[in-house]
Design a protein around this motif. Structure first.
Motif, PDB file in Angstrom:
ATOM      1  N   THR A   8       0.184  67.415  21.570  1.00  0.00           N
ATOM      2  CA  THR A   8       0.059  66.423  20.748  1.00  0.00           C
ATOM      3  C   THR A   8      -0.268  64.971  21.783  1.00  0.00           C
ATOM      4  OG1 THR A   8       1.018  65.156  18.670  1.00  0.00           O
ATOM      5  CG2 THR A   8       2.533  65.565  20.437  1.00  0.00           C
ATOM      6  N   LEU A  12       2.900  59.475  23.683  1.00  0.00           N
ATOM      7  CA  LEU A  12       4.180  59.346  23.350  1.00  0.00           C
ATOM      8  C   LEU A  12       5.370  60.095  24.396  1.00  0.00           C
ATOM      9  CD1 LEU A  12       3.821  60.531  19.526  1.00  0.00           C
ATOM     10  CD2 LEU A  12       4.777  58.358  20.250  1.00  0.00           C
ATOM     11  N   PRO A  15       6.725  64.188  24.047  1.00  0.00           N
ATOM     12  CA  PRO A  15       5.693  65.221  24.639  1.00  0.00           C
ATOM     13  C   PRO A  15       5.266  65.025  25.805  1.00  0.00           C
ATOM     14  CG  PRO A  15       4.718  63.871  22.435  1.00  0.00           C
ATOM     15  CD  PRO A  15       6.260  63.631  23.055  1.00  0.00           C
ATOM     16  N   ASN A 185      13.599  58.933  16.526  1.00  0.00           N
ATOM     17  CA  ASN A 185      13.300  59.129  17.852  1.00  0.00           C
ATOM     18  C   ASN A 185      13.556  57.813  18.719  1.00  0.00           C
ATOM     19  OD1 ASN A 185      11.085  57.284  17.755  1.00  0.00           O
ATOM     20  ND2 ASN A 185       9.799  58.674  18.856  1.00  0.00           N
TER      21      ASN A 185
HETATM   22  C1  IPT Z   1       8.941  65.185  18.972  1.00  0.00           C
HETATM   23  C2  IPT Z   1       9.961  63.773  19.206  1.00  0.00           C
HETATM   24  O1  IPT Z   1      11.357  64.067  18.880  1.00  0.00           O
HETATM   25  C3  IPT Z   1       9.498  62.680  18.680  1.00  0.00           C
HETATM   26  O2  IPT Z   1      10.064  61.578  19.312  1.00  0.00           O
HETATM   27  C4  IPT Z   1       7.843  62.542  18.982  1.00  0.00           C
HETATM   28  O3  IPT Z   1       7.557  62.351  20.255  1.00  0.00           O
HETATM   29  C5  IPT Z   1       7.287  63.674  18.354  1.00  0.00           C
HETATM   30  O4  IPT Z   1       7.768  65.006  19.050  1.00  0.00           O
HETATM   31  C6  IPT Z   1       5.786  63.629  18.658  1.00  0.00           C
HETATM   32  O5  IPT Z   1       5.034  64.842  18.024  1.00  0.00           O
HETATM   33  S1  IPT Z   1       9.917  66.625  19.737  1.00  0.00           S
HETATM   34  C7  IPT Z   1       8.805  67.959  19.296  1.00  0.00           C
HETATM   35  C8  IPT Z   1       8.923  69.218  20.145  1.00  0.00           C
HETATM   36  C9  IPT Z   1       9.318  68.352  17.721  1.00  0.00           C
END
Ligand code: IPT
Length: 270
Positions: A8, A12, A15, A185
């Motif tokens: 993804t 962010l 990831p 988050n």
């Molecule tokens: C998840 C994070 O906790 C969240 O902050 C955000 O970055 C998200 O990913 C993006 O998809 S972690 C994921 C392994 C569930």
């Protein structure tokens, strides 16, 4: 040999730290990593990313894109006999998965605030199109109701710090003042801290804030963020090691695996 990593959006923090951890571990095992990043989550984008990796003849795939169970099954079929490991799916998916325990993470955050004496708790979720965002949200509600409580407000952000800022600013403009905010988050928690500070509210004296992730920067927020730690280095190691096993022994039974999470108490809760 080469690992394909479908991810993804790397703008962010979580990831990007997961990719870094995978790259480090793969390097130490003398594996290459090729990355295919999607802009927006969804099955179509995920399949495109996976197909582009397969056309580069990767030996196995790690998929860190939020997927519903049927979507993950479809991706698994696309991969045919190339082993695939999923990192952002439901714990009940019948496939090779490694995820952090969403129930435990949700419970730890809520019970931490309750133990501090809070009863007026607001929730700021991630985008509810994401399975992980939904699992955390469900876990919060379950734990609150086990303590005969209900959220005083529910907000939905998109994981970005700006969305956290906007959602909490709006809540405060509406005149609502929770004693604690549980955030899905750390990036949205960062935005929440800015919103609270702009309204002249002190953290944690007026409002407590709990994040989720424990990304690299969270210890340097003002104040340092209390959060639920998902150990991304550990995930990097576990996922590369698991994928290498699958590459060497492709015929093993699909195995779901859940990694523990922990509460890291810093300075945003009291
Ligand atoms: C998840 C994070 O906790 C969240 O902050 C955000 O970055 C998200 O990913 C993006 O998809 S972690 C994921 C392994 C569930």
């Amino acid at each position: 040999q080469t690992i394909g990593l479908a991810t993804t959006n790397l703008s962010l923090h979580a990831p990007s730290q997961i990719v870094a951890a995978i790259k480090t571990q793969a390097g130490s095992m003398n594996f290459n990593v090729v990355i295919s990043m999607i802009e927006k989550p969804g099955l179509a984008a995920c399949k495109t990313a996976v197909n582009s990796l397969l056309s580069q003849r990767v030996d196995g795939l790690i998929v860190n894109i939020p997927l519903e169970n049927e979507e993950a099954q479809a991706v698994k079929e696309t991969c045919a006999n190339v082993p695939a490991l999923f990192l952002d799916v439901s714990p009940d998916l019948d496939a090779n998965t490694i995820i952090f325990d969403p129930n435990e993470g949700a419970r730890l955050g809520v019970e931490h605030l309750i133990e501090l004496g809070h009863q007026h708790i607001a929730l700021l979720t991630g985008p509810l199109t994401s399975i992980s965002a939904r699992l955390r949200f469900e876990g919060w509600k379950k734990t609150l109701s086990a303590h005969k409580l209900e959220a005083v407000a529910i907000m939905e952000g998109d994981w970005s710090s700006l969305s956290g800022y906007e959602q909490v600013s709006r809540l405060l403009r509406e005149g609502k003042m929770p004693g604690g905010i549980i955030v899905a988050n750390d990036q949205m928690a960062l935005g929440a801290l800015r919103a609270l500070s702009e309204q002249g509210l002190a953290v944690p004296a007026d409002v407590s804030v709990v994040g989720y992730d424990d990304t690299e920067d969270s210890a340097c927020f003002i104040p340092p963020l209390t959060t639920i730690k998902q150990d991304f280095r550990n995930l990097g190691k576990a996922s590369v090691n698991r994928l290498l096993e699958l590459i060497h022994k492709p015929a093993t039974q699909p195995q779901p695996q859940v990694l523990p999470v922990t509460l890291v108490e810093r300075k945003t809760t009291a």
